[in-house]
Design an enzyme around this catalytic site. Structure first.
Site, PDB file in Angstrom:
ATOM      1  N   HIS A  85      10.657  10.986   8.785  1.00 47.78           N
ATOM      2  CA  HIS A  85      11.034  12.387   8.663  1.00 47.78           C
ATOM      3  C   HIS A  85      12.487  12.537   8.679  1.00 47.78           C
ATOM      4  O   HIS A  85      13.429  11.553   8.975  1.00 47.78           O
ATOM      5  CB  HIS A  85      10.793  13.043  10.068  1.00 47.78           C
ATOM      6  CG  HIS A  85      11.233  12.674  11.403  1.00 47.78           C
ATOM      7  ND1 HIS A  85      12.434  13.215  11.812  1.00 47.78           N
ATOM      8  CD2 HIS A  85      10.696  11.872  12.237  1.00 47.78           C
ATOM      9  CE1 HIS A  85      12.716  12.490  12.910  1.00 47.78           C
ATOM     10  NE2 HIS A  85      11.692  11.756  13.352  1.00 47.78           N
ATOM     11  N   ASP A 130      16.941   8.245  14.914  1.00 46.33           N
ATOM     12  CA  ASP A 130      15.771   9.064  14.885  1.00 46.33           C
ATOM     13  C   ASP A 130      15.908  10.080  13.772  1.00 46.33           C
ATOM     14  O   ASP A 130      16.203  11.151  14.356  1.00 46.33           O
ATOM     15  CB  ASP A 130      15.325   9.429  16.378  1.00 46.33           C
ATOM     16  CG  ASP A 130      13.983  10.400  16.095  1.00 46.33           C
ATOM     17  OD1 ASP A 130      13.377  10.123  15.447  1.00 46.33           O
ATOM     18  OD2 ASP A 130      13.815  10.853  17.517  1.00 46.33           O
ATOM     19  N   GLU A 179       9.826  17.428  11.430  1.00 50.08           N
ATOM     20  CA  GLU A 179       9.087  16.688  12.390  1.00 50.08           C
ATOM     21  C   GLU A 179       9.137  17.007  13.895  1.00 50.08           C
ATOM     22  O   GLU A 179       8.505  17.058  14.922  1.00 50.08           O
ATOM     23  CB  GLU A 179       9.281  15.101  12.272  1.00 50.08           C
ATOM     24  CG  GLU A 179       8.377  14.046  12.907  1.00 50.08           C
ATOM     25  CD  GLU A 179       8.615  13.463  14.446  1.00 50.08           C
ATOM     26  OE1 GLU A 179       8.253  12.910  14.939  1.00 50.08           O
ATOM     27  OE2 GLU A 179      10.025  14.171  14.627  1.00 50.08           O
ATOM     28  N   GLU A 180      10.683  17.105  13.926  1.00 45.18           N
ATOM     29  CA  GLU A 180      11.107  17.337  15.547  1.00 45.18           C
ATOM     30  C   GLU A 180      10.704  18.779  16.206  1.00 45.18           C
ATOM     31  O   GLU A 180      10.803  18.932  17.324  1.00 45.18           O
ATOM     32  CB  GLU A 180      12.644  17.310  15.523  1.00 45.18           C
ATOM     33  CG  GLU A 180      13.171  15.735  15.187  1.00 45.18           C
ATOM     34  CD  GLU A 180      12.984  14.844  16.096  1.00 45.18           C
ATOM     35  OE1 GLU A 180      12.323  15.082  16.943  1.00 45.18           O
ATOM     36  OE2 GLU A 180      13.408  13.712  15.993  1.00 45.18           O
ATOM     37  N   ASP A 234       9.354   5.222  12.027  1.00 42.70           N
ATOM     38  CA  ASP A 234      10.122   6.205  12.746  1.00 42.70           C
ATOM     39  C   ASP A 234      11.120   5.316  14.060  1.00 42.70           C
ATOM     40  O   ASP A 234      11.202   4.113  13.736  1.00 42.70           O
ATOM     41  CB  ASP A 234       9.497   7.145  14.010  1.00 42.70           C
ATOM     42  CG  ASP A 234       9.972   8.507  13.904  1.00 42.70           C
ATOM     43  OD1 ASP A 234      11.098   8.343  14.387  1.00 42.70           O
ATOM     44  OD2 ASP A 234       9.312   9.528  13.831  1.00 42.70           O
ATOM     45  N   HIS A 248      17.521  11.157  20.961  1.00 45.21           N
ATOM     46  CA  HIS A 248      17.515  12.683  21.091  1.00 45.21           C
ATOM     47  C   HIS A 248      18.964  12.965  21.890  1.00 45.21           C
ATOM     48  O   HIS A 248      18.757  14.123  22.877  1.00 45.21           O
ATOM     49  CB  HIS A 248      16.594  13.124  21.873  1.00 45.21           C
ATOM     50  CG  HIS A 248      15.084  13.248  20.696  1.00 45.21           C
ATOM     51  ND1 HIS A 248      14.424  14.218  20.704  1.00 45.21           N
ATOM     52  CD2 HIS A 248      14.916  12.513  19.773  1.00 45.21           C
ATOM     53  CE1 HIS A 248      13.496  14.113  19.824  1.00 45.21           C
ATOM     54  NE2 HIS A 248      13.762  12.926  19.088  1.00 45.21           N
TER      55      HIS A 248
HETATM   56 ZN   LIG Z   1      11.268  10.687  15.057  1.00 50.56          ZN
END
Ligand SMILES: [Zn+2]
Length: 363
Positions: free
Chosen positions: A79, A183, A212-213, A235, A327
């Protein structure tokens, strides 16, 4: 003189690969606004692939055909989007914002950010310690009371709907990488590398996905269009390897560690991996002496969560590079884990035969 080895292998991670990853990490691509990363991807892969297109949602879909009969059609998904923020309101150059993707709001006050396509530098303002009460210092700042401060004179450069990201710049720290958005720029960079050294025995169907997120949205339409025989999502997964974290949570959810190689997923919240693919990856790792770790059941999900449910079902699995502090404003990961992820995927793809998916699903 040595006999020429006909097997194509991927190179080790060197300056070129790190420069590509740096460019990808420093670009801004909050979900739904992936243009910057898409441009880098298109530039990198156009000379490498047989076909490439951008679909209606913004996914980059590329085909690199192998040779020979009955080639398995393998979808590889990574992604392009990252977690971040969306500007929702403006008063006196102080911008109210919402989160895009999973972000813990406790981490936000005081963080430097970049806003909009011009990457305007700002900060999520935090009250200085001089002005706070003891009670305030013990309580959480609500997201609704936070603002992004861009200083005066911004005028109409920032509008509701504009995205913002953490301002962290890519940095190599010895054997480690510190960056935002590893990520999933790790996945994007890995997929680009695989297209440079494509295994001949399969058709590589690359999907650089969007959104994706916010719920694996791009991957769903990409898989429907591609209709592959099998799929691997590439990922990054949260490493869970700091001793003090274990005391109150137990090391049974995200059990990956730095320096222990790529994480092969058995199950996460969104997918139970196809057993044949787990075996394929494990055998490839063992044959080539590549370190790996099995990711235990736990939270989180990848594009595989959407892909495996498309059409009449697509055998799917995920492989991730472990990284600490996913994140958040800055993650820490190891170059060696990335290199081994690339090697493992390449070694596994080479092993895929036309009758591979005819075998038993559960072994
Ligand atoms: Zn990811």
């Amino acid at each position: 003189m040595m006999t020429k080895n006909k097997e194509i292998t991927v190179p080790e991670i060197g300056q070129d690969q790190l420069e590509l990853l740096e460019k990808l990490c420093n670009a801004t691509a909050v979900s739904g606004d992936e243009g910057e990363v898409r441009q880098i991807v298109l530039e990198a892969i156009k000379p490498l692939v047989d076909e490439v297109k951008v679909d209606a949602l913004g996914n980059v879909l590329a085909t690199k055909r192998g040779h020979g009969e009955n080639r398995v059609r393998v979808m590889l998904a990574a992604h392009m989007d990252e977690i971040g923020f969306m500007i929702v309101d403006d008063k006196d150059n102080l911008f109210q914002f919402e989160r895009v993707g999973g972000i813990d709001e406790r981490q936000l006050p005081g963080k430097a950010v970049l806003v909009g396509s011009e990457h305007l530098p700002g900060v999520i303002g935090a009250k200085p310690i001089h002005l706070t009460t003891t009670k305030e210092r013990k309580s959480k700042v609500e997201l609704s009371s936070m603002r992004i401060d861009l200083g005066p004179g911004i005028g109409d450069k920032v509008k509701p709907g504009d995205r913002a990201t953490f301002a962290t710049r890519f940095k190599l720290l010895g054997p480690s990488i510190r960056a935002k958005a590893l990520d999933d720029r790790f996945g994007v960079a890995t997929l680009i590398e695989l297209l440079k050294y494509p295994p001949d025995n399969v058709d590589l169907l690359a999907a650089f996905t969007v959104q994706e997120e916010v719920g694996l949205r791009g991957a769903r339409v990409a898989a429907y269009h591609i209709d592959p025989d099998m799929a691997i999502a590439i990922d990054s997964t949260p490493a869970y390897d700091l001793p003090h974290w274990e005391e109150d949570f137990g090391n049974d959810h995200y059990n990956t560690k730095l320096d222990a190689g790529p994480a092969i997923y058995v199950m996460d919240r969104a997918t139970i991996a196809d057993r044949r693919l787990v075996t394929l990856l494990e055998e490839a790792a063992q044959e080539k002496g590549i370190p790996y770790q099995l990711r235990q059941p736990g939270g989180g999900g990848t594009d595989a969560g959407a892909i495996h449910k498309v059409r009449s079902g697509i055998p799917s699995i995920s492989v991730s590079v472990p990284g600490r502090y996913a994140h958040t404003a800055a993650s820490i990961a190891r170059v060696s884990d990335w290199e081994n992820t690339l090697k493992l995927l390449h070694a596994a793809l080479i092993k895929v035969t036309p009758d591979f998916l005819k075998g038993e699903r559960r072994g």
